[in-house]
Design a protein around this motif. Structure first.
Motif, PDB file in Angstrom:
ATOM      1  N   LEU A   1      -3.380   7.464   4.930  1.00  0.00           N
ATOM      2  CA  LEU A   1      -2.924   7.176   3.568  1.00  0.00           C
ATOM      3  C   LEU A   1      -4.068   7.257   2.557  1.00  0.00           C
ATOM      4  CD1 LEU A   1      -0.379   4.213   3.478  1.00  0.00           C
ATOM      5  CD2 LEU A   1      -0.003   6.610   2.927  1.00  0.00           C
TER       6      LEU A   1
ATOM      7  N   GLU B   1      10.685   1.875  -3.184  1.00  0.00           N
ATOM      8  CA  GLU B   1       9.912   3.103  -2.962  1.00  0.00           C
ATOM      9  C   GLU B   1      10.330   4.200  -3.935  1.00  0.00           C
ATOM     10  OE1 GLU B   1       8.868   6.441   0.450  1.00  0.00           O
ATOM     11  OE2 GLU B   1      10.196   4.768   0.935  1.00  0.00           O
TER      12      GLU B   1
ATOM     13  N   SER C   1       0.829  -1.206   0.000  1.00  0.00           N
ATOM     14  CA  SER C   1       0.000   0.000   0.000  1.00  0.00           C
ATOM     15  C   SER C   1       0.862   1.255   0.000  1.00  0.00           C
ATOM     16  CB  SER C   1      -0.947   0.008   1.202  1.00  0.00           C
ATOM     17  OG  SER C   1      -0.232   0.080   2.421  1.00  0.00           O
ATOM     18  N   GLY C   2       1.970   1.256   0.755  1.00  0.00           N
ATOM     19  CA  GLY C   2       2.860   2.409   0.752  1.00  0.00           C
ATOM     20  C   GLY C   2       3.493   2.633  -0.616  1.00  0.00           C
TER      21      GLY C   2
ATOM     22  N   THR D   1      -4.028  -1.887   3.340  1.00  0.00           N
ATOM     23  CA  THR D   1      -3.322  -1.506   4.560  1.00  0.00           C
ATOM     24  C   THR D   1      -3.972  -2.139   5.775  1.00  0.00           C
ATOM     25  OG1 THR D   1      -2.852   0.623   3.518  1.00  0.00           O
ATOM     26  CG2 THR D   1      -2.414   0.440   5.874  1.00  0.00           C
TER      27      THR D   1
ATOM     28  N   THR E   1       0.929   4.036  -2.992  1.00  0.00           N
ATOM     29  CA  THR E   1       0.736   5.456  -2.690  1.00  0.00           C
ATOM     30  C   THR E   1       1.792   6.299  -3.388  1.00  0.00           C
ATOM     31  OG1 THR E   1      -0.221   4.955  -0.527  1.00  0.00           O
ATOM     32  CG2 THR E   1       0.638   7.166  -0.849  1.00  0.00           C
TER      33      THR E   1
ATOM     34  N   ILE F   1      -5.835   1.131  -1.535  1.00  0.00           N
ATOM     35  CA  ILE F   1      -4.961   1.251  -0.366  1.00  0.00           C
ATOM     36  C   ILE F   1      -5.748   1.020   0.917  1.00  0.00           C
ATOM     37  CG2 ILE F   1      -3.687   2.994   0.968  1.00  0.00           C
ATOM     38  CD1 ILE F   1      -2.672   3.937  -1.873  1.00  0.00           C
TER      39      ILE F   1
ATOM     40  N   ALA G   1       3.854   7.627   4.187  1.00  0.00           N
ATOM     41  CA  ALA G   1       4.001   6.481   3.278  1.00  0.00           C
ATOM     42  C   ALA G   1       5.309   5.747   3.502  1.00  0.00           C
ATOM     43  CB  ALA G   1       3.884   6.937   1.814  1.00  0.00           C
TER      44      ALA G   1
ATOM     45  N   LEU H   1       0.474  12.241   2.979  1.00  0.00           N
ATOM     46  CA  LEU H   1       1.160  11.034   2.522  1.00  0.00           C
ATOM     47  C   LEU H   1       2.589  10.961   3.048  1.00  0.00           C
ATOM     48  CD1 LEU H   1      -0.089  10.983  -1.173  1.00  0.00           C
ATOM     49  CD2 LEU H   1      -1.115   9.960   0.854  1.00  0.00           C
TER      50      LEU H   1
END
Length: 495
Positions: free
Chosen positions: A335, A396, A270-271, A484, A274, A480, A376, A373
């Protein structure tokens, strides 16, 4: 069993300041050029493809090299990799003085991408190793993420201030003194860290990751702008083959170049999603919005930067508060809710009259959503064991860079197609190529009707791009929310 946590580094907060300042500059460099594009176009006369490459090549190179740079930093030393990245970034910025054509500017942006790829994963990995206390780490990661979002928002403002008094070269040269200071401070304040058991270097995996990512971005750019050409299809097939082979190697090796298995954790996924989707919307819409302000409303570069200030202010206010808000109402709510607020901001640009008060309102929503965010990165690290922090950082940062490239390529190409479709088919090539070209032709031929038609077409392209950007981000917010964990505690990240 995880290794026993070490004592926190005594100068960790001062070191964090160095890392955050360098990240701020690298993030600014992604958007600072948007304000300078009209001046670069007037000076160097790039065609539409060259103009997209000037914007996109930075993200393309960074996305292609992040995995390799992160893995090399784990072996060679993250401090060494970071300082070398500072040096490359600074030297590439000086090289713009010798750029007198579109090809040279594209080359400089590519070199900046190499430096950026060396800097970005190293900053996140070093934060993970310096901050052993989970609560301190969540705060530090929140500050780090705040710098990333603030840099993207402040880029156009800094560009406007520079271009008010200097040529477009200043958008590059501003990097030089900051990099000099960062190298000096980094030598004193930053500790060295590396993976004590990195395993064997995967040369085939390195080649596959670079070839696959570069081919993927090339395919996205050209399929979106030119349709199903032979070159675009070949690049897409190469990307699919190389990245599939790369993923298979990573899943079967005991010491993979990139830890793909991290995606089995919902918080990590989910991060990452995002980071990807927020970059798609921001990069794509901001590219069109900045040109709309300058070309349709005749804003100067400084006026354009100031007009975007509501987004930067909202992000700056919300970002530092995001970790505390997440502790109260949950990281999942922050988020998904942050993405939803940003999505509503993009939709506002589609629905409201495009007068500045309404545009400022939309920018406030976008900035507030992006600011929330800031958690994140902490969400990503909460689902990542310490020994896999390098892979998490590379994934990331690749998401942010790939998102920026997708935003410019897909949303930018969508805007171009809409613009061309609302102009006469027999219009001159410069008119159909860009709004800047249309205004130049209208001025030369004394045709205010042509200028008005081109401006209306470009305004419509901004509205359509905002609609699609908002839909993408709202869909991501829903995904998300499902991915999450509801009870995710950022202060209890693995260590």
């Amino acid at each position: 069993m995880n290794p026993r946590p070490t004592e926190p580094h005594p100068r960790r907060w001062a070191a964090l300041a160095v890392l955050s300042a360098s990240l701020l500059l690298v993030a600014m460099d992604m958007t600072i050029l948007n304000v300078a594009l009209p001046e670069i176009s007037a000076d160097l006369r790039p065609d539409a493809v060259q103009l997209l490459w000037i914007v996109d090549v930075y993200s393309l190179v960074v996305a292609g090299l992040l995995v390799t740079a992160g893995a090399l930093g784990d072996r060679w030393g993250r401090k060494r990799m970071l300082l070398a990245g500072f040096a490359v970034f600074g030297l590439a910025s000086v090289a713009v003085l010798w750029a007198d054509g579109p090809a040279e500017v594209i080359a400089v942006r590519a070199l900046l991408g190499i430096g950026g790829a060396m800097i970005m994963p190293s900053t996140l990995s070093m934060i993970r190793s310096m901050f052993t206390d989970p609560g301190e780490r969540a705060t530090a990661l929140g500050i780090w993420a705040t710098m990333a979002s603030a840099g993207a928002a402040l880029g156009p403002i800094a560009g406007g201030l520079l271009l008010e008094n200097f040529s477009w070269h200043a958008a590059f040269l501003v990097n030089v003194p900051v990099m000099v200071v960062a190298i000096a401070a980094g030598l004193i304040l930053l500790p060295e860290s590396r993976n004590p058991e990195p395993g064997r270097w995967d040369a085939w995996g390195t080649a596959l990751s670079i070839a696959g990512m570069v081919a993927l971005v090339y395919a996205i750019k050209h399929l979106a702008s030119d349709g199903w050409t032979a070159a675009g299809v070949a690049a897409a097939l190469l990307a699919a083959a190389a990245l599939t082979w790369f993923v298979r190697r990573c899943l079967t090796r005991p010491d993979p170049l990139l830890e793909i298995r991290l995606f089995g954790n919902g918080a990590f996924t989910s991060g990452t999603l995002t980071a990807l989707t927020s970059s798609i919307g921001l990069a794509g819409v901001l590219l069109i919005l900045v040109q709309w302000m300058q070309l349709v409303h005749d804003y100067s570069p400084l006026q354009t930067g100031l007009a975007l200030l509501p987004m930067a202010l909202a992000a700056g206010v919300v970002s530092p508060l995001a970790p505390a808000i997440a502790a109260r109402i949950g990281a999942r709510t922050v988020l998904a809710g942050g993405l939803a607020v940003s999505g509503l901001g993009f939709l506002a640009l589609w629905t409201v009259p495009l007068t500045y008060p309404w545009v400022a309102f939309a920018l406030l929503l976008i900035g507030a959503g992006l600011g929330s965010l800031a958690v994140a990165s902490a969400v990503i690290m909460s689902g990542t064991p310490v020994e896999k922090a390098g892979s998490a950082a590379a994934i990331e940062e690749t998401s942010y860079e790939l998102g920026a490239t997708l935003g410019v390529a897909v949303l930018g190409s969508l805007a171009s197609a809409f613009y061309r479709s609302h102009l006469p088919e027999d219009a001159a090539a410069p008119v159909r190529e860009s709004l800047g070209g249309a205004l130049a032709v209208a001025h030369e031929t004394g045709s205010p009707a042509l200028a008005a038609q081109a401006e209306a077409a470009f305004t419509g392209s901004l509205q359509l791009t905002s609609l699609y950007g908002g839909i993408i981000i709202l869909a991501a917010a829903a995904a998300i929310w499902r991915l999450t964990p509801a009870r995710l505690d950022l202060a209890s990240a693995q260590h």
